[in-house]
Design a protein around this motif. Structure first.
Motif, short mmCIF file in Angstrom:
data_model
loop_
_atom_site.label_atom_id
_atom_site.label_comp_id
_atom_site.label_asym_id
_atom_site.label_seq_id
_atom_site.Cartn_x
_atom_site.Cartn_y
_atom_site.Cartn_z
N VAL A 1 -5.85 -3.14 9.31
CA VAL A 1 -6.72 -2.19 8.64
C VAL A 1 -7.68 -2.96 7.76
O VAL A 1 -7.34 -4.01 7.22
CB VAL A 1 -5.94 -1.15 7.79
CG1 VAL A 1 -5.09 -0.25 8.67
CG2 VAL A 1 -5.10 -1.81 6.73
N VAL B 1 -10.58 2.92 3.96
CA VAL B 1 -9.51 2.21 4.65
C VAL B 1 -9.55 2.68 6.09
O VAL B 1 -9.45 3.86 6.36
CB VAL B 1 -8.13 2.51 4.03
CG1 VAL B 1 -7.05 1.75 4.76
CG2 VAL B 1 -8.13 2.18 2.54
N VAL C 1 -9.86 -2.90 4.35
CA VAL C 1 -9.98 -2.29 3.03
C VAL C 1 -11.06 -3.09 2.32
O VAL C 1 -10.86 -4.26 2.01
CB VAL C 1 -8.67 -2.37 2.23
CG1 VAL C 1 -8.83 -1.66 0.89
CG2 VAL C 1 -7.51 -1.82 3.01
N LEU D 1 0.85 -1.19 0.00
CA LEU D 1 0.00 0.00 0.00
C LEU D 1 0.88 1.24 0.00
O LEU D 1 1.96 1.23 0.59
CB LEU D 1 -0.86 0.05 1.26
CG LEU D 1 -1.80 -1.11 1.55
CD1 LEU D 1 -1.11 -2.16 2.40
CD2 LEU D 1 -3.04 -0.62 2.23
N VAL E 1 -12.00 -5.94 -2.82
CA VAL E 1 -11.70 -4.52 -2.64
C VAL E 1 -12.12 -3.78 -3.91
O VAL E 1 -12.02 -4.33 -5.01
CB VAL E 1 -10.21 -4.25 -2.33
CG1 VAL E 1 -9.82 -4.82 -0.98
CG2 VAL E 1 -9.30 -4.79 -3.41
N VAL F 1 -3.95 4.52 -1.26
CA VAL F 1 -4.97 4.95 -0.30
C VAL F 1 -4.74 6.42 0.03
O VAL F 1 -3.67 6.96 -0.23
CB VAL F 1 -4.92 4.08 0.99
CG1 VAL F 1 -5.11 2.60 0.65
CG2 VAL F 1 -3.63 4.28 1.74
#
Length: 127
Positions: free
Chosen positions: A70, A123, A72, A28, A117, A57
């Motif tokens: 996290v 997020v 997503v 990410l 996703v 993100v």
């Protein structure tokens, strides 16, 4: 690199991406860091495909979430280690490209829960 509006994260990472099971299954990068990288090079934001991360993100500080989970879309990821820049950054961005990405190259994550996703998914940290 191919930009997708939707994909599925499996335990091995994003479908159609090279499998990278474990701590580096998904990568990410923050949209905000693309502008920082470009700024260090005296230009505008770099294109998201240049650093070659799986997910771009925004609006969340990934560094502050090291070691945390996290969500997503339907997937849950655990941020593990920084994505260090590779030597290709000099070729892709020109002289100083490698140094401009240091500290701004994003994070690697392991997959805690696979799932779909989509572009625009929120997020958020998992409490």
């Amino acid at each position: 690199m191919v930009s997708l509006e939707e994909s599925v994260i499996t335990e091995a990472g994003l479908i159609s991406d090279r499998a990278c099971v474990g701590k580096r299954a998904v990568t990410l990068i923050q949209q905000e860091h693309l502008a920082a990288i470009g700024s260090y090079l005296g230009q505008g934001p770099v294109a998201p495909e240049i650093p070659r991360r799986n997910l771009v993100v925004s609006g969340i500080n990934l560094t502050a979430l090291k070691g945390r989970e996290v969500q997503v879309g339907e997937a849950i990821l655990r941020l593990t280690v920084i994505c260090a820049p590779c030597s290709r950054m000099e070729e892709a961005l020109g002289k100083g490209g490698y140094s401009s990405v240091r500290g701004h190259g994003g994070w690697c994550a392991e997959v805690v829960r696979p799932g779909r996703v989509q572009l625009g998914d929120v997020v958020q940290p998992v409490d």
